[in-house]
Design an enzyme around this catalytic site. Sequence first.
Site, mmCIF file in Angstrom:
data_model
loop_
_atom_site.group_PDB
_atom_site.id
_atom_site.type_symbol
_atom_site.label_atom_id
_atom_site.label_comp_id
_atom_site.label_asym_id
_atom_site.label_seq_id
_atom_site.Cartn_x
_atom_site.Cartn_y
_atom_site.Cartn_z
ATOM 1 C CD1 TRP A 6 -0.880 2.300 2.359
ATOM 2 C CD2 TRP A 6 -2.770 1.801 1.280
ATOM 3 N NE1 TRP A 6 -1.738 3.369 2.498
ATOM 4 C CE2 TRP A 6 -2.903 3.088 1.845
ATOM 5 C CE3 TRP A 6 -3.843 1.270 0.553
ATOM 6 C CZ2 TRP A 6 -4.064 3.852 1.710
ATOM 7 C CZ3 TRP A 6 -4.999 2.032 0.425
ATOM 8 C CH2 TRP A 6 -5.107 3.310 0.996
ATOM 9 C CG ASN A 16 -1.266 6.852 2.885
ATOM 10 O OD1 ASN A 16 -0.817 5.806 3.333
ATOM 11 N ND2 ASN A 16 -1.466 7.895 3.652
ATOM 12 C CG ASP A 17 -0.435 11.242 2.819
ATOM 13 O OD1 ASP A 17 -1.405 10.666 2.342
ATOM 14 O OD2 ASP A 17 -0.445 11.795 3.928
ATOM 15 C CG PHE A 74 0.796 9.200 10.636
ATOM 16 C CD1 PHE A 74 0.900 7.818 10.587
ATOM 17 C CD2 PHE A 74 -0.442 9.749 10.982
ATOM 18 C CE1 PHE A 74 -0.189 6.991 10.858
ATOM 19 C CE2 PHE A 74 -1.543 8.942 11.257
ATOM 20 C CZ PHE A 74 -1.426 7.565 11.195
ATOM 21 N NE ARG A 110 -3.446 13.535 10.365
ATOM 22 C CZ ARG A 110 -4.531 13.549 11.129
ATOM 23 N NH1 ARG A 110 -4.423 13.522 12.437
ATOM 24 N NH2 ARG A 110 -5.733 13.598 10.585
ATOM 25 C CG ASP A 111 0.150 15.255 7.905
ATOM 26 O OD1 ASP A 111 0.599 14.175 8.329
ATOM 27 O OD2 ASP A 111 -1.049 15.419 7.624
ATOM 28 C CD GLU A 113 -5.532 14.005 7.103
ATOM 29 O OE1 GLU A 113 -5.410 13.205 8.037
ATOM 30 O OE2 GLU A 113 -5.837 13.639 5.951
HETATM 31 C C1 FRU Z 1 -3.272 11.962 4.791
HETATM 32 C C2 FRU Z 1 -2.878 11.329 6.109
HETATM 33 C C3 FRU Z 1 -1.940 12.218 6.897
HETATM 34 C C4 FRU Z 1 -1.219 11.234 7.760
HETATM 35 C C5 FRU Z 1 -1.091 10.058 6.843
HETATM 36 C C6 FRU Z 1 -1.161 8.719 7.522
HETATM 37 O O1 FRU Z 1 -3.673 11.021 3.837
HETATM 38 O O2 FRU Z 1 -4.036 11.003 6.859
HETATM 39 O O3 FRU Z 1 -2.579 13.236 7.634
HETATM 40 O O4 FRU Z 1 0.015 11.721 8.184
HETATM 41 O O5 FRU Z 1 -2.136 10.145 5.911
HETATM 42 O O6 FRU Z 1 -0.891 7.704 6.637
#
Ligand code: FRU
Length: 495
Positions: free
Chosen positions: A36, A38-39, A98, A167-168, A224
Amino acid sequence: MNADLLAQARHYEKTYGSRIAPEERPLFHVTPTVGWLNDPNGLSYYQGKYHLFYQYNPYNTHWASMHWGHLVSEDLIRWERLPAAMAPDKPYDNAGVFSGSALTLPDGRHLLMYTGVEEQKRDDGFIDSRQTQCIAFGDGLNYQKYERNPVITPEMLPEGSSTEDFRDPKIWWDEADRCFYAVMGSRTADGSGAVVLFRSGDALRWEYCSTLDRSRNQYGKMWECPDFFPLDGTDVLIVSPMEMLAEGLEFHNGNNAAYLTGRWDRHARTFERLELRALDYGLDFYAPQTLLTPDGRRVLIGWMQSPETGHSQPHDIKWFGQMTIPRELSVRSGRLLQRPVRELERYRGELVICRNVYVRERLCLPQVSGRCVDMTVRVRPAGGALYQKFTIKIAKDTEFYTAVTYDPGSSVLRFDRSHSGFRHNIVASRKALVRYQEGEIKLRFIIDRFSAEVFVNDGEQVMTSTLYTPQNADSISFEAEGSAIIDVEKYNLER
Ligand code: FRU
Protein backbone atom coordinates in the site's frame (compact mmCIF):
# COMPACT_ATOMS: atom_id res chain seq x y z
CA MET A 1 10.89 -1.39 20.87
CA ASN A 2 11.12 -3.78 17.98
CA ALA A 3 14.41 -2.83 16.37
CA ASP A 4 13.92 -5.34 13.58
CA LEU A 5 10.83 -3.79 12.01
CA LEU A 6 12.80 -1.92 9.37
CA ALA A 7 14.96 -4.93 8.52
CA GLN A 8 11.80 -7.02 8.22
CA ALA A 9 10.15 -4.51 5.91
CA ARG A 10 13.27 -4.31 3.75
CA HIS A 11 13.48 -8.06 3.52
CA TYR A 12 9.79 -8.38 2.68
CA GLU A 13 9.78 -5.72 -0.04
CA LYS A 14 12.93 -7.15 -1.60
CA THR A 15 11.39 -10.60 -1.76
CA TYR A 16 7.90 -9.69 -2.94
CA GLY A 17 8.52 -6.42 -4.79
CA SER A 18 10.72 -8.16 -7.31
CA ARG A 19 7.84 -10.51 -8.20
CA ILE A 20 5.82 -7.66 -9.70
CA ALA A 21 6.53 -7.40 -13.42
CA PRO A 22 7.06 -3.88 -14.85
CA GLU A 23 3.98 -4.33 -17.12
CA GLU A 24 1.81 -4.74 -14.03
CA ARG A 25 2.64 -1.18 -13.01
CA PRO A 26 2.19 2.24 -14.60
CA LEU A 27 5.02 3.33 -16.89
CA PHE A 28 5.89 6.49 -14.92
CA HIS A 29 3.50 6.96 -12.06
CA VAL A 30 5.01 5.98 -8.74
CA THR A 31 3.61 2.89 -7.02
CA PRO A 32 4.78 1.19 -3.80
CA THR A 33 7.49 -1.44 -4.06
CA VAL A 34 4.80 -3.82 -2.80
CA GLY A 35 1.61 -3.32 -0.78
CA TRP A 36 0.00 0.00 0.00
CA LEU A 37 1.01 3.62 -0.71
CA ASN A 38 -0.55 6.89 0.38
CA ASP A 39 0.84 10.42 0.79
CA PRO A 40 4.03 11.66 -0.86
CA ASN A 41 6.55 12.49 1.86
CA GLY A 42 10.02 14.03 2.04
CA LEU A 43 10.01 15.31 -1.54
CA SER A 44 13.46 16.90 -1.77
CA TYR A 45 16.62 17.30 -3.82
CA TYR A 46 19.59 15.73 -2.07
CA GLN A 47 23.09 15.03 -3.37
CA GLY A 48 22.14 15.49 -7.00
CA LYS A 49 18.93 13.45 -6.96
CA TYR A 50 15.27 13.93 -6.25
CA HIS A 51 14.09 11.91 -3.27
CA LEU A 52 10.50 10.88 -2.83
CA PHE A 53 9.30 8.99 0.23
CA TYR A 54 5.78 7.73 0.74
CA GLN A 55 3.37 6.47 3.36
CA TYR A 56 3.83 2.75 3.02
CA ASN A 57 2.47 -0.54 4.30
CA PRO A 58 4.52 -3.19 2.51
CA TYR A 59 2.59 -6.13 3.95
CA ASN A 60 -0.72 -5.78 2.15
CA THR A 61 -2.68 -3.46 -0.10
CA HIS A 62 -4.56 -1.74 2.73
CA TRP A 63 -3.63 1.13 5.03
CA ALA A 64 -1.91 -0.07 8.24
CA SER A 65 1.33 0.23 10.18
CA MET A 66 2.79 3.23 8.38
CA HIS A 67 6.42 3.01 7.21
CA TRP A 68 8.22 5.36 4.80
CA GLY A 69 8.97 3.89 1.37
CA HIS A 70 11.73 5.53 -0.65
CA LEU A 71 12.63 6.30 -4.29
CA VAL A 72 15.15 8.48 -6.09
CA SER A 73 15.15 10.05 -9.53
CA GLU A 74 17.29 12.25 -11.70
CA ASP A 75 14.38 13.77 -13.58
CA LEU A 76 11.20 13.30 -11.49
CA ILE A 77 9.89 10.83 -14.10
CA ARG A 78 11.98 7.65 -13.89
CA TRP A 79 12.22 6.54 -10.30
CA GLU A 80 14.57 3.99 -8.81
CA ARG A 81 13.45 2.08 -5.76
CA LEU A 82 15.46 2.24 -2.54
CA PRO A 83 14.88 0.22 0.63
CA ALA A 84 12.22 1.45 3.04
CA ALA A 85 13.57 4.37 5.07
CA MET A 86 11.66 4.19 8.36
CA ALA A 87 9.46 1.76 10.28
CA PRO A 88 7.21 2.36 13.32
CA ASP A 89 9.84 1.03 15.72
CA LYS A 90 10.02 3.58 18.58
CA PRO A 91 7.68 4.11 21.52
CA TYR A 92 6.75 7.57 20.21
CA ASP A 93 5.86 6.24 16.71
CA ASN A 94 4.65 2.72 17.56
CA ALA A 95 1.33 3.32 15.77
CA GLY A 96 2.82 4.83 12.64
CA VAL A 97 5.49 6.95 11.02
CA PHE A 98 3.08 9.44 9.50
CA SER A 99 3.60 12.06 6.82
CA GLY A 100 6.34 14.66 6.73
CA SER A 101 9.02 16.33 4.68
CA ALA A 102 12.78 16.57 4.14
CA LEU A 103 15.64 18.97 3.52
CA THR A 104 19.42 19.10 3.41
CA LEU A 105 21.11 20.36 6.58
CA PRO A 106 24.09 22.72 6.37
CA ASP A 107 26.38 19.83 7.47
CA GLY A 108 25.25 17.78 4.43
CA ARG A 109 22.94 15.34 6.21
CA HIS A 110 19.46 14.64 4.89
CA LEU A 111 16.86 15.52 7.52
CA LEU A 112 13.43 13.90 7.64
CA MET A 113 10.72 15.50 9.75
CA TYR A 114 7.62 13.40 10.36
CA THR A 115 4.74 12.72 12.68
CA GLY A 116 5.12 9.96 15.22
CA VAL A 117 1.85 8.39 16.34
CA GLU A 118 1.93 6.79 19.75
CA GLU A 119 -0.82 4.56 21.02
CA GLN A 120 -1.15 3.21 24.51
CA LYS A 121 -3.83 0.92 25.84
CA ARG A 122 -5.33 2.19 29.08
CA ASP A 123 -6.47 -0.02 31.98
CA ASP A 124 -10.10 0.47 30.92
CA GLY A 125 -9.29 -0.91 27.47
CA PHE A 126 -9.46 2.40 25.63
CA ILE A 127 -6.54 3.47 23.49
CA ASP A 128 -4.85 6.82 24.03
CA SER A 129 -3.40 8.22 20.83
CA ARG A 130 -0.99 11.11 20.56
CA GLN A 131 0.80 12.77 17.65
CA THR A 132 4.16 14.50 17.89
CA GLN A 133 6.72 15.78 15.42
CA CYS A 134 9.97 13.85 15.15
CA ILE A 135 13.13 13.90 13.07
CA ALA A 136 15.62 11.50 11.56
CA PHE A 137 19.00 12.07 9.93
CA GLY A 138 20.48 10.16 7.05
CA ASP A 139 22.72 9.89 4.04
CA GLY A 140 20.06 9.37 1.38
CA LEU A 141 19.80 5.65 2.08
CA ASN A 142 19.82 4.94 5.81
CA TYR A 143 18.21 7.11 8.47
CA GLN A 144 18.59 7.26 12.25
CA LYS A 145 15.85 8.69 14.38
CA TYR A 146 17.00 11.51 16.67
CA GLU A 147 17.62 10.31 20.24
CA ARG A 148 15.73 13.30 21.67
CA ASN A 149 12.53 12.77 19.68
CA PRO A 150 9.90 14.10 19.70
CA VAL A 151 10.99 17.65 18.91
CA ILE A 152 7.50 19.21 18.90
CA THR A 153 4.66 18.08 21.15
CA PRO A 154 0.99 19.15 21.24
CA GLU A 155 1.60 20.87 24.59
CA MET A 156 3.40 23.58 22.58
CA LEU A 157 0.17 24.42 20.73
CA PRO A 158 -2.42 27.04 21.71
CA GLU A 159 -4.82 25.96 24.40
CA GLY A 160 -7.64 23.65 23.34
CA SER A 161 -5.73 22.14 20.39
CA SER A 162 -6.11 18.43 19.83
CA THR A 163 -3.32 16.10 20.96
CA GLU A 164 -4.55 13.39 18.57
CA ASP A 165 -4.76 15.47 15.41
CA PHE A 166 -1.45 17.27 15.04
CA ARG A 167 0.54 16.13 12.05
CA ASP A 168 2.33 16.31 8.70
CA PRO A 169 5.20 18.80 9.22
CA LYS A 170 6.47 20.56 6.10
CA ILE A 171 9.89 22.07 6.84
CA TRP A 172 11.90 24.66 4.89
CA TRP A 173 14.86 26.96 5.43
CA ASP A 174 14.00 30.64 5.23
CA GLU A 175 16.98 32.63 4.00
CA ALA A 176 15.51 36.06 4.87
CA ASP A 177 14.74 35.14 8.49
CA ARG A 178 17.76 32.80 8.73
CA CYS A 179 15.74 30.09 10.44
CA PHE A 180 13.86 26.87 9.74
CA TYR A 181 10.11 27.07 9.59
CA ALA A 182 7.65 24.19 9.60
CA VAL A 183 3.89 24.11 9.13
CA MET A 184 1.67 21.37 10.54
CA GLY A 185 -2.00 20.47 10.46
CA SER A 186 -3.80 20.84 13.76
CA ARG A 187 -7.34 20.72 15.10
CA THR A 188 -8.37 23.72 17.17
CA ALA A 189 -10.78 24.01 20.07
CA ASP A 190 -13.74 24.45 17.66
CA GLY A 191 -13.11 20.94 16.34
CA SER A 192 -11.99 22.07 12.89
CA GLY A 193 -8.65 22.33 11.17
CA ALA A 194 -5.84 24.85 11.24
CA VAL A 195 -2.30 25.28 9.97
CA VAL A 196 0.21 26.12 12.69
CA LEU A 197 3.67 27.58 12.12
CA PHE A 198 6.79 26.74 14.16
CA ARG A 199 10.34 28.06 13.88
CA SER A 200 13.79 26.83 14.85
CA GLY A 201 17.42 27.90 14.57
CA ASP A 202 18.81 24.36 14.34
CA ALA A 203 15.85 22.13 13.31
CA LEU A 204 16.06 20.47 16.74
CA ARG A 205 14.62 23.02 19.16
CA TRP A 206 11.34 24.50 18.00
CA GLU A 207 8.97 27.21 19.12
CA TYR A 208 5.37 27.92 18.17
CA CYS A 209 4.97 31.12 16.09
CA SER A 210 1.39 31.49 14.93
CA THR A 211 -1.67 29.93 13.38
CA LEU A 212 -1.52 30.75 9.69
CA ASP A 213 -5.12 29.98 8.84
CA ARG A 214 -8.02 27.92 10.12
CA SER A 215 -11.23 26.36 8.91
CA ARG A 216 -13.57 27.76 11.59
CA ASN A 217 -15.79 24.85 10.58
CA GLN A 218 -16.32 26.42 7.17
CA TYR A 219 -13.83 24.41 5.11
CA GLY A 220 -14.07 20.95 6.57
CA LYS A 221 -12.74 19.38 9.74
CA MET A 222 -9.11 18.37 10.28
CA TRP A 223 -6.66 20.04 7.88
CA GLU A 224 -3.97 17.57 6.82
CA CYS A 225 -0.69 17.88 4.93
CA PRO A 226 -0.09 21.64 4.75
CA ASP A 227 2.50 23.22 2.48
CA PHE A 228 3.42 26.91 2.26
CA PHE A 229 5.49 28.77 -0.33
CA PRO A 230 5.76 31.98 -2.34
CA LEU A 231 5.01 31.72 -6.05
CA ASP A 232 4.86 34.40 -8.75
CA GLY A 233 4.32 37.23 -6.25
CA THR A 234 1.64 35.42 -4.23
CA ASP A 235 1.87 33.31 -1.09
CA VAL A 236 0.25 29.91 -1.41
CA LEU A 237 -0.92 27.66 1.39
CA ILE A 238 -1.96 24.13 0.44
CA VAL A 239 -4.07 21.97 2.73
CA SER A 240 -6.04 18.75 2.55
CA PRO A 241 -9.24 19.42 4.51
CA MET A 242 -11.17 16.37 5.68
CA GLU A 243 -14.95 16.11 5.64
CA MET A 244 -15.70 19.18 3.54
CA LEU A 245 -19.13 20.15 2.32
CA ALA A 246 -19.54 20.55 -1.43
CA GLU A 247 -20.06 24.07 -2.80
CA GLY A 248 -21.55 24.22 -6.28
CA LEU A 249 -19.31 21.97 -8.36
CA GLU A 250 -16.37 22.40 -5.97
CA PHE A 251 -15.20 20.14 -3.16
CA HIS A 252 -17.22 17.02 -3.93
CA ASN A 253 -14.67 14.55 -2.63
CA GLY A 254 -15.40 14.80 1.10
CA ASN A 255 -11.68 14.79 1.80
CA ASN A 256 -10.36 17.39 -0.61
CA ALA A 257 -7.19 19.23 -1.46
CA ALA A 258 -7.35 23.02 -1.58
CA TYR A 259 -5.04 25.95 -2.14
CA LEU A 260 -5.28 29.28 -0.42
CA THR A 261 -3.76 32.36 -1.99
CA GLY A 262 -2.89 35.30 0.19
CA ARG A 263 -0.21 37.41 1.79
CA TRP A 264 2.44 36.29 4.28
CA ASP A 265 3.56 39.03 6.65
CA ARG A 266 6.94 37.82 7.87
CA HIS A 267 7.15 40.38 10.69
CA ALA A 268 3.77 39.57 12.20
CA ARG A 269 4.11 35.94 10.98
CA THR A 270 0.54 35.98 9.76
CA PHE A 271 -1.13 34.91 6.54
CA GLU A 272 -4.01 36.93 5.14
CA ARG A 273 -6.15 34.71 2.95
CA LEU A 274 -7.64 36.05 -0.26
CA GLU A 275 -9.13 32.94 -1.87
CA LEU A 276 -9.57 29.24 -1.21
CA ARG A 277 -10.02 26.97 -4.22
CA ALA A 278 -10.00 23.31 -5.15
CA LEU A 279 -6.69 21.90 -6.37
CA ASP A 280 -8.18 19.12 -8.45
CA TYR A 281 -11.59 18.22 -9.86
CA GLY A 282 -11.10 14.51 -10.41
CA LEU A 283 -11.92 11.53 -8.25
CA ASP A 284 -8.53 10.58 -6.87
CA PHE A 285 -6.33 13.34 -5.55
CA TYR A 286 -5.22 14.10 -1.99
CA ALA A 287 -2.38 15.14 0.31
CA PRO A 288 -0.04 16.76 -2.25
CA GLN A 289 3.43 18.01 -1.37
CA THR A 290 5.70 20.42 -3.24
CA LEU A 291 9.40 20.93 -3.79
CA LEU A 292 11.52 23.76 -5.13
CA THR A 293 13.77 22.31 -7.84
CA PRO A 294 17.39 23.50 -8.18
CA ASP A 295 16.33 25.54 -11.25
CA GLY A 296 13.63 27.32 -9.26
CA ARG A 297 10.44 25.51 -10.27
CA ARG A 298 7.74 24.71 -7.72
CA VAL A 299 6.75 21.10 -8.40
CA LEU A 300 3.80 19.28 -6.83
CA ILE A 301 3.14 15.55 -6.45
CA GLY A 302 -0.16 14.30 -5.05
CA TRP A 303 -1.41 10.96 -3.84
CA MET A 304 -3.58 9.76 -6.76
CA GLN A 305 -6.23 8.33 -4.48
CA SER A 306 -8.02 9.62 -1.42
CA PRO A 307 -9.02 8.21 1.94
CA GLU A 308 -12.48 7.59 0.51
CA THR A 309 -11.43 5.87 -2.69
CA GLY A 310 -8.71 3.87 -0.98
CA HIS A 311 -10.92 0.79 -0.64
CA SER A 312 -11.39 0.04 -4.31
CA GLN A 313 -8.52 -2.41 -4.76
CA PRO A 314 -8.87 -4.53 -7.87
CA HIS A 315 -8.56 -8.26 -7.31
CA ASP A 316 -5.11 -9.80 -7.34
CA ILE A 317 -3.22 -6.53 -7.37
CA LYS A 318 0.09 -6.69 -5.51
CA TRP A 319 0.43 -2.93 -5.16
CA PHE A 320 -2.17 -0.28 -4.52
CA GLY A 321 -1.81 3.51 -4.57
CA GLN A 322 -0.13 5.78 -7.11
CA MET A 323 1.32 9.26 -7.18
CA THR A 324 0.25 11.84 -9.75
CA ILE A 325 2.65 12.91 -12.46
CA PRO A 326 4.82 15.69 -10.96
CA ARG A 327 3.33 19.07 -11.92
CA GLU A 328 4.94 22.47 -12.33
CA LEU A 329 2.97 25.18 -10.58
CA SER A 330 2.50 28.82 -11.51
CA VAL A 331 0.05 31.55 -10.54
CA ARG A 332 -1.91 33.55 -13.11
CA SER A 333 -4.62 36.04 -12.12
CA GLY A 334 -4.73 34.62 -8.63
CA ARG A 335 -5.22 31.03 -9.83
CA LEU A 336 -2.83 28.15 -9.51
CA LEU A 337 -1.95 26.51 -12.81
CA GLN A 338 -0.60 22.95 -12.98
CA ARG A 339 1.28 21.41 -15.88
CA PRO A 340 3.08 18.07 -16.14
CA VAL A 341 6.80 18.66 -15.50
CA ARG A 342 8.64 19.43 -18.72
CA GLU A 343 10.93 16.40 -18.15
CA LEU A 344 8.01 14.21 -19.25
CA GLU A 345 8.48 15.50 -22.79
CA ARG A 346 11.78 13.59 -23.02
CA TYR A 347 9.77 10.37 -22.91
CA ARG A 348 7.54 11.28 -25.83
CA GLY A 349 7.89 8.78 -28.64
CA GLU A 350 5.99 8.63 -31.88
CA LEU A 351 3.84 11.67 -32.68
CA VAL A 352 0.53 11.66 -34.53
CA ILE A 353 -0.98 14.99 -35.54
CA CYS A 354 -4.49 15.41 -36.94
CA ARG A 355 -5.59 18.98 -37.65
CA ASN A 356 -8.97 20.48 -38.50
CA VAL A 357 -10.84 17.22 -38.16
CA TYR A 358 -14.56 17.69 -38.61
CA VAL A 359 -16.45 15.64 -36.02
CA ARG A 360 -20.07 14.73 -36.25
CA GLU A 361 -21.20 11.62 -34.44
CA ARG A 362 -18.41 9.24 -33.47
CA LEU A 363 -15.03 8.72 -35.07
CA CYS A 364 -11.66 7.21 -34.30
CA LEU A 365 -8.46 8.58 -35.80
CA PRO A 366 -5.73 6.40 -37.28
CA GLN A 367 -3.06 5.63 -34.66
CA VAL A 368 -4.75 7.76 -32.01
CA SER A 369 -4.99 5.09 -29.33
CA GLY A 370 -2.99 3.71 -26.44
CA ARG A 371 -2.78 3.46 -22.67
CA CYS A 372 0.52 5.33 -22.25
CA VAL A 373 -0.06 8.58 -24.05
CA ASP A 374 0.36 12.32 -23.82
CA MET A 375 -2.46 13.69 -25.97
CA THR A 376 -3.68 17.25 -26.47
CA VAL A 377 -7.09 17.83 -28.02
CA ARG A 378 -8.39 21.27 -29.01
CA VAL A 379 -12.11 21.42 -29.68
CA ARG A 380 -13.91 24.33 -31.36
CA PRO A 381 -17.28 24.91 -32.98
CA ALA A 382 -17.61 24.12 -36.68
CA GLY A 383 -18.91 27.18 -38.49
CA GLY A 384 -21.46 29.38 -36.74
CA ALA A 385 -23.35 26.86 -34.62
CA LEU A 386 -22.22 25.76 -31.20
CA TYR A 387 -22.11 21.99 -30.70
CA GLN A 388 -24.25 20.62 -27.85
CA LYS A 389 -21.72 18.20 -26.40
CA PHE A 390 -18.30 16.87 -27.21
CA THR A 391 -17.11 13.54 -25.80
CA ILE A 392 -13.70 11.91 -25.79
CA LYS A 393 -13.64 8.28 -24.76
CA ILE A 394 -10.40 6.69 -23.65
CA ALA A 395 -9.35 3.22 -22.45
CA LYS A 396 -12.08 1.90 -24.67
CA ASP A 397 -13.04 -1.38 -26.30
CA THR A 398 -16.41 -2.97 -26.93
CA GLU A 399 -16.98 -3.43 -23.20
CA PHE A 400 -15.20 -0.58 -21.39
CA TYR A 401 -14.61 3.15 -21.69
CA THR A 402 -14.06 6.28 -19.68
CA ALA A 403 -15.72 9.43 -21.01
CA VAL A 404 -14.76 13.09 -20.79
CA THR A 405 -17.63 15.28 -21.99
CA TYR A 406 -17.76 19.03 -22.49
CA ASP A 407 -21.05 20.87 -22.63
CA PRO A 408 -20.32 24.36 -23.91
CA GLY A 409 -23.82 25.59 -23.04
CA SER A 410 -23.27 25.12 -19.31
CA SER A 411 -19.47 25.15 -19.54
CA VAL A 412 -19.36 21.91 -17.59
CA LEU A 413 -16.70 19.29 -18.16
CA ARG A 414 -17.61 15.82 -16.91
CA PHE A 415 -15.32 12.90 -16.21
CA ASP A 416 -17.11 9.57 -16.04
CA ARG A 417 -15.51 6.20 -15.34
CA SER A 418 -18.76 4.30 -14.67
CA HIS A 419 -17.83 1.86 -17.45
CA SER A 420 -14.12 1.67 -16.77
CA GLY A 421 -14.33 -1.75 -15.17
CA PHE A 422 -14.56 -0.95 -11.46
CA ARG A 423 -16.33 -3.70 -9.59
CA HIS A 424 -16.94 -1.65 -6.46
CA ASN A 425 -19.65 0.75 -5.51
CA ILE A 426 -17.47 3.82 -5.76
CA VAL A 427 -18.18 7.30 -7.03
CA ALA A 428 -17.56 7.30 -10.76
CA SER A 429 -18.15 10.78 -12.10
CA ARG A 430 -17.22 14.33 -11.34
CA LYS A 431 -18.00 17.67 -12.97
CA ALA A 432 -16.03 20.88 -13.20
CA LEU A 433 -17.14 24.32 -14.28
CA VAL A 434 -14.55 25.48 -16.78
CA ARG A 435 -13.91 28.94 -18.16
CA TYR A 436 -16.26 29.69 -21.02
CA GLN A 437 -14.51 30.30 -24.31
CA GLU A 438 -17.19 30.16 -27.03
CA GLY A 439 -17.08 26.39 -27.23
CA GLU A 440 -13.30 26.20 -27.38
CA ILE A 441 -11.53 23.96 -24.96
CA LYS A 442 -8.05 22.49 -24.75
CA LEU A 443 -7.58 19.20 -22.94
CA ARG A 444 -4.26 17.49 -22.32
CA PHE A 445 -4.56 13.85 -21.29
CA ILE A 446 -1.76 12.04 -19.52
CA ILE A 447 -2.84 8.41 -19.61
CA ASP A 448 -0.58 5.87 -17.94
CA ARG A 449 -2.12 2.38 -17.81
CA PHE A 450 -4.06 2.80 -14.54
CA SER A 451 -4.90 6.50 -14.54
CA ALA A 452 -5.85 9.55 -16.53
CA GLU A 453 -4.99 13.13 -15.63
CA VAL A 454 -6.85 15.71 -17.70
CA PHE A 455 -5.24 19.17 -17.75
CA VAL A 456 -7.83 21.73 -18.82
CA ASN A 457 -6.91 24.93 -20.68
CA ASP A 458 -3.17 24.82 -19.97
CA GLY A 459 -3.58 23.64 -16.39
CA GLU A 460 -6.26 26.02 -15.10
CA GLN A 461 -7.97 22.91 -13.77
CA VAL A 462 -7.06 19.25 -13.54
CA MET A 463 -9.24 16.16 -13.26
CA THR A 464 -7.23 13.26 -11.85
CA SER A 465 -8.58 9.74 -11.62
CA THR A 466 -7.43 6.15 -11.43
CA LEU A 467 -8.72 3.58 -13.93
CA TYR A 468 -8.30 -0.14 -13.56
CA THR A 469 -9.60 -0.98 -17.03
CA PRO A 470 -7.99 -4.04 -18.68
CA GLN A 471 -4.99 -2.85 -20.70
CA ASN A 472 -6.21 -4.13 -24.04
CA ALA A 473 -9.00 -1.54 -23.94
CA ASP A 474 -6.83 1.07 -25.63
CA SER A 475 -9.00 2.82 -28.21
CA ILE A 476 -9.77 6.52 -28.16
CA SER A 477 -12.84 8.01 -29.84
CA PHE A 478 -14.25 11.47 -30.45
CA GLU A 479 -17.89 12.32 -30.83
CA ALA A 480 -19.99 15.44 -31.15
CA GLU A 481 -23.64 16.19 -30.66
CA GLY A 482 -23.88 18.82 -33.34
CA SER A 483 -20.56 19.33 -35.05
CA ALA A 484 -17.14 20.46 -33.96
CA ILE A 485 -13.63 20.79 -35.31
CA ILE A 486 -10.69 19.28 -33.43
CA ASP A 487 -6.92 19.27 -33.53
CA VAL A 488 -5.24 16.27 -31.94
CA GLU A 489 -1.59 15.89 -31.07
CA LYS A 490 -0.77 12.53 -29.59
CA TYR A 491 2.56 11.16 -28.42
CA ASN A 492 3.16 7.68 -27.18
CA LEU A 493 4.97 7.73 -23.86
CA GLU A 494 7.96 5.40 -23.75
CA ARG A 495 10.61 4.49 -21.25
C1 FRU B 1 -3.27 11.96 4.79
C2 FRU B 1 -2.88 11.33 6.11
C3 FRU B 1 -1.94 12.22 6.90
C4 FRU B 1 -1.22 11.23 7.76
C5 FRU B 1 -1.09 10.06 6.84
C6 FRU B 1 -1.16 8.72 7.52
O1 FRU B 1 -3.67 11.02 3.84
O2 FRU B 1 -4.04 11.00 6.86
O3 FRU B 1 -2.58 13.24 7.63
O4 FRU B 1 0.02 11.72 8.18
O5 FRU B 1 -2.14 10.15 5.91
O6 FRU B 1 -0.89 7.70 6.64
